[in-house]
Design a protein around this motif. Structure first.
Motif, PDB file in Angstrom:
ATOM      1  N   GLY A   1       7.490  15.963 -11.601  1.00  0.00           N
ATOM      2  CA  GLY A   1       6.197  15.582 -12.130  1.00  0.00           C
ATOM      3  C   GLY A   1       5.938  14.095 -12.294  1.00  0.00           C
ATOM      4  O   GLY A   1       5.181  13.695 -13.190  1.00  0.00           O
ATOM      5  N   TYR A   2       6.523  13.253 -11.453  1.00  0.00           N
ATOM      6  CA  TYR A   2       6.323  11.810 -11.543  1.00  0.00           C
ATOM      7  C   TYR A   2       5.581  11.323 -10.299  1.00  0.00           C
ATOM      8  O   TYR A   2       6.074  11.480  -9.176  1.00  0.00           O
ATOM      9  CB  TYR A   2       7.666  11.092 -11.692  1.00  0.00           C
ATOM     10  N   VAL A   3       4.401  10.739 -10.514  1.00  0.00           N
ATOM     11  CA  VAL A   3       3.540  10.313  -9.405  1.00  0.00           C
ATOM     12  C   VAL A   3       3.196   8.837  -9.585  1.00  0.00           C
ATOM     13  O   VAL A   3       2.858   8.394 -10.691  1.00  0.00           O
ATOM     14  CB  VAL A   3       2.248  11.158  -9.350  1.00  0.00           C
ATOM     15  N   TYR A   4       3.266   8.085  -8.482  1.00  0.00           N
ATOM     16  CA  TYR A   4       3.058   6.643  -8.529  1.00  0.00           C
ATOM     17  C   TYR A   4       2.051   6.193  -7.474  1.00  0.00           C
ATOM     18  O   TYR A   4       2.060   6.690  -6.344  1.00  0.00           O
ATOM     19  CB  TYR A   4       4.376   5.897  -8.268  1.00  0.00           C
ATOM     20  N   VAL A   5       1.209   5.254  -7.859  1.00  0.00           N
ATOM     21  CA  VAL A   5       0.357   4.541  -6.908  1.00  0.00           C
ATOM     22  C   VAL A   5       0.531   3.056  -7.192  1.00  0.00           C
ATOM     23  O   VAL A   5       0.717   2.656  -8.343  1.00  0.00           O
ATOM     24  CB  VAL A   5      -1.132   4.937  -7.020  1.00  0.00           C
ATOM     25  N   THR A   6       0.487   2.230  -6.164  1.00  0.00           N
ATOM     26  CA  THR A   6       0.619   0.792  -6.361  1.00  0.00           C
ATOM     27  C   THR A   6      -0.759   0.152  -6.511  1.00  0.00           C
ATOM     28  O   THR A   6      -1.767   0.702  -6.068  1.00  0.00           O
ATOM     29  CB  THR A   6       1.333   0.142  -5.167  1.00  0.00           C
ATOM     30  N   ARG A   7      -0.780  -1.036  -7.104  1.00  0.00           N
ATOM     31  CA  ARG A   7      -2.048  -1.754  -7.187  1.00  0.00           C
ATOM     32  C   ARG A   7      -2.538  -2.126  -5.790  1.00  0.00           C
ATOM     33  O   ARG A   7      -3.743  -2.270  -5.565  1.00  0.00           O
ATOM     34  CB  ARG A   7      -1.919  -2.992  -8.073  1.00  0.00           C
ATOM     35  N   GLY A   8      -1.611  -2.292  -4.841  1.00  0.00           N
ATOM     36  CA  GLY A   8      -2.002  -2.560  -3.462  1.00  0.00           C
ATOM     37  C   GLY A   8      -2.783  -1.410  -2.864  1.00  0.00           C
ATOM     38  O   GLY A   8      -3.780  -1.620  -2.163  1.00  0.00           O
ATOM     39  N   LEU A   9      -2.352  -0.182  -3.150  1.00  0.00           N
ATOM     40  CA  LEU A   9      -3.105   0.976  -2.674  1.00  0.00           C
ATOM     41  C   LEU A   9      -4.449   1.072  -3.383  1.00  0.00           C
ATOM     42  O   LEU A   9      -5.473   1.352  -2.748  1.00  0.00           O
ATOM     43  CB  LEU A   9      -2.299   2.258  -2.902  1.00  0.00           C
ATOM     44  N   MET A  10      -4.460   0.823  -4.685  1.00  0.00           N
ATOM     45  CA  MET A  10      -5.719   0.893  -5.432  1.00  0.00           C
ATOM     46  C   MET A  10      -6.755  -0.062  -4.846  1.00  0.00           C
ATOM     47  O   MET A  10      -7.941   0.266  -4.751  1.00  0.00           O
ATOM     48  CB  MET A  10      -5.474   0.556  -6.900  1.00  0.00           C
ATOM     49  N   ALA A  11      -6.320  -1.250  -4.433  1.00  0.00           N
ATOM     50  CA  ALA A  11      -7.241  -2.229  -3.861  1.00  0.00           C
ATOM     51  C   ALA A  11      -7.842  -1.743  -2.555  1.00  0.00           C
ATOM     52  O   ALA A  11      -8.954  -2.144  -2.186  1.00  0.00           O
ATOM     53  CB  ALA A  11      -6.527  -3.559  -3.639  1.00  0.00           C
ATOM     54  N   HIS A  12      -7.146  -0.873  -1.840  1.00  0.00           N
ATOM     55  CA  HIS A  12      -7.611  -0.395  -0.533  1.00  0.00           C
ATOM     56  C   HIS A  12      -8.486   0.853  -0.623  1.00  0.00           C
ATOM     57  O   HIS A  12      -9.007   1.308   0.401  1.00  0.00           O
ATOM     58  CB  HIS A  12      -6.421  -0.124   0.382  1.00  0.00           C
ATOM     59  N   LEU A  13      -8.626   1.422  -1.816  1.00  0.00           N
ATOM     60  CA  LEU A  13      -9.505   2.583  -1.982  1.00  0.00           C
ATOM     61  C   LEU A  13     -10.903   2.120  -2.371  1.00  0.00           C
ATOM     62  O   LEU A  13     -11.059   1.101  -3.044  1.00  0.00           O
ATOM     63  CB  LEU A  13      -8.951   3.519  -3.062  1.00  0.00           C
TER      64      LEU A  13
ATOM     65  N   VAL B   1       0.868  -1.179   0.000  1.00  0.00           N
ATOM     66  CA  VAL B   1       0.000   0.000   0.000  1.00  0.00           C
ATOM     67  C   VAL B   1       0.905   1.229   0.000  1.00  0.00           C
ATOM     68  O   VAL B   1       1.473   1.604   1.030  1.00  0.00           O
ATOM     69  CB  VAL B   1      -0.934  -0.004   1.226  1.00  0.00           C
ATOM     70  N   ASN B   2       1.050   1.848  -1.153  1.00  0.00           N
ATOM     71  CA  ASN B   2       2.039   2.909  -1.286  1.00  0.00           C
ATOM     72  C   ASN B   2       1.662   3.889  -2.392  1.00  0.00           C
ATOM     73  O   ASN B   2       1.084   3.493  -3.408  1.00  0.00           O
ATOM     74  CB  ASN B   2       3.412   2.297  -1.597  1.00  0.00           C
ATOM     75  N   ALA B   3       1.995   5.142  -2.171  1.00  0.00           N
ATOM     76  CA  ALA B   3       1.921   6.185  -3.196  1.00  0.00           C
ATOM     77  C   ALA B   3       3.061   7.144  -2.913  1.00  0.00           C
ATOM     78  O   ALA B   3       3.393   7.397  -1.757  1.00  0.00           O
ATOM     79  CB  ALA B   3       0.582   6.918  -3.147  1.00  0.00           C
ATOM     80  N   PHE B   4       3.686   7.662  -3.955  1.00  0.00           N
ATOM     81  CA  PHE B   4       4.788   8.598  -3.750  1.00  0.00           C
ATOM     82  C   PHE B   4       4.995   9.411  -5.017  1.00  0.00           C
ATOM     83  O   PHE B   4       4.432   9.103  -6.079  1.00  0.00           O
ATOM     84  CB  PHE B   4       6.073   7.880  -3.344  1.00  0.00           C
TER      85      PHE B   4
END
Length: 510
Positions: free
Chosen positions: A127-139, A119-122
């Motif tokens: 201008g580079y932004v990342y979200v993980t599929r683990g975080l997406m699953a928790h939203l 669960v991560n975003a950074f």
């Protein structure tokens, strides 16, 4: 560990990550001069570690490393959806306002979904932004995603990484210091010191934001989400999930929260910030969009993807690449897109398995043996279960002056050349030599059809269909390895025994 074809989609051949001799892991830290620049958020002039042009260049360099290390999640529909939401939020941020200087307004942003269950975003500078599929699953909805993306866009807009770089230079005399890779001290944490990112990405991610930076990004992230028309108060439920994850772990906060304010407190402040901004800009800001979010999320991989490799009963299997090798008993396995790391319990030795950056075992061994600072003690041709291989034993020194010994095998198999390497201090090599050789020489073809045909668990969106406790909807047999009932409840932002209305959609394993 991803397949060669997946790695080629990351623009180039595999790069050697964290597994070359320690002498070559020791980063040369960049130095530079603190300069003044404009803050796109406040418009004020202050000290920064980089110019804006340098931030863009560094971000681009680190972006390639991030993609290589984590892997980009291969779902065009989901990526497009995240990109569309992100650009709605970006459009109302300080980076796109008429009064913002042109060089900031014209900076391109890139939004990527990474193939990681964490669960991560950074964000990275430029201008580079990342979200993980683990975080997406928790939203649970688009509004929550908008708050997370707004928070990360705010880090870029406020130039927080460059602020921290300037502060570090003032206090340490270095522009970039304390990088994740290269700080080798056996008896210390090998997992943190050796196996993390290398190069520019490591240096940038080592610039931890301050609590003030995080609070500013919270405020700005909520503002941007509200201005984009979202019900930003929805973000509170996600922070509630993070608090539950922290409590469940008993010690550590999820990665995204490690330097952030307490998620429990943020669960309270996010709705307050959302209400304040609604009143300020006099907009309803009521968009939640759960249906659209769930439509994009459905079929996302839940937990680890066994197709990319997994351990079972002291054996590591890779279904996609059809190989297997033994894992020393009680050693920890870290399976990453570019490598598989095996770590001894007291972290005094480790092994790394990865693709070699050469076409033949001989070429890979020659390149390895020719590295500056490596003394070759042995080099010979051999075979591993009938596959052509080369064996090289070498020594090098760490920055701390310790002599380390490395045993490396280069094995040709199924059109690829693999590199298997064991490392420990010279004094302990005799202790671990047999362990290294046993694992390395166990490398062989995978033939078990049960394992070759294994598939990942994916999220299915299903209406409850009846009013009952959430626990009653869970098929424990369908949960991926390592996931408990409580984990699934947190993913759904529900309590295990909470009564679920019949009309509520649920995220369930399939």
């Amino acid at each position: 560990m991803t397949t060669p074809s997946a790695q080629r989609r990351l623009r180039r051949r595999p790069v050697l990550w964290g597994v070359v001799p320690v002498v070559l892991l020791l980063l040369t830290l960049a130095t530079g001069c603190v300069s003044t620049g404009t803050n796109p958020v406040s418009g004020n002039t202050r000290a920064y570690g980089y110019s804006w042009e340098e931030e863009i260049k560094l971000g681009a360099q680190a972006d390639e490393q991030i993609q290589s290390q984590y892997g980009v999640y291969e779902d065009k529909q989901l990526q497009q959806y995240v990109d569309e939401v992100a650009r709605e939020v970006l459009a109302v941020s300080h980076m796109r306002r008429p009064e913002t200087p042109q060089r900031f307004r014209e900076t391109e942003f890139y939004f990527r979904v990474l193939d990681s269950p964490t669960v991560n975003a950074f964000a990275l500078p430029g201008g580079y932004v990342y979200v993980t599929r683990g975080l997406m699953a928790h939203l649970n909805n688009e509004a929550q995603l908008a708050v997370v993306l707004g928070h990360e866009i705010a880090h870029v807009a406020a130039r927080h990484a460059s602020q921290q770089a300037a502060r570090r230079q003032f206090t340490q005399g270095l522009l970039l210091g304390g990088a994740i890779a290269g700080q080798v001290a056996f008896g210390g944490n090998v997992g943190e010191n050796i196996l993390g990112l290398g190069g520019t990405a490591a240096q940038l991610l080592s610039l931890s934001y301050s609590r003030d930076n995080e609070r500013e990004s919270d405020r700005l992230g909520v503002e941007y989400a509200v201005r984009a028309g979202y019900e930003a108060a929805e973000g509170a439920d996600f922070f509630g999930s993070l608090e539950r994850m922290r409590e469940q772990s008993g010690q550590s906060i999820p990665t995204w929260q490690s330097t952030h304010p307490d998620p429990g407190a943020r669960e309270q402040t996010i709705p307050q910030l959302a209400q304040t901004w609604k009143q300020k800009i006099e907009t309803p800001a009521t968009t939640v969009n759960q249906d659209a979010y769930y439509s994009a999320l459905e079929r996302i991989i839940l937990g680890n993807n066994p197709r990319q490799g997994f351990e079972e009963k002291d054996v590591f299997y890779h279904p996609d690449l059809a190989f297997r090798f033994s894992v020393p008993r009680q050693w920890t396995v870290q399976n990453q897109p570019r490598q598989v790391a095996l770590i001894e319990p007291d972290q005094s030795a480790y092994m790394i398995f990865q693709f070699a950056n050469a076409d033949t075992p001989e070429a890979a061994a020659r390149e390895f043996a020719g590295q500056e600072g490596l003394t070759v003690l042995e080099r010979r041709a051999t075979t591993v279960n009938g596959y052509d291989a080369r064996r090289v034993l070498g020594e090098g020194q760490t920055q701390q002056g310790q002599t380390v010994r490395l045993l490396a095998y280069f094995i040709a198999y199924d059109g690829n050349v693999y590199q298997f390497q064991g490392l420990t201090t010279a004094g302990r090599y005799g202790t671990y030599r047999g362990t290294f050789e046993q694992s390395i020489e166990s490398f062989n073809r995978l033939t078990d059809s049960r394992i070759l045909n294994v598939e990942p668990t994916r999220i299915a969106i299903r209406p409850a269909g009846r009013q009952a406790s959430f626990r009653s909807f869970i098929d424990t047999q369908a949960l991926p390895d390592g996931m408990m009932e409580l984990d699934l409840a947190i993913i759904n932002q529900l309590d295990l025994n909470e009564t679920v209305p019949s009309t509520r959609p649920l995220k369930l394993p399939n």
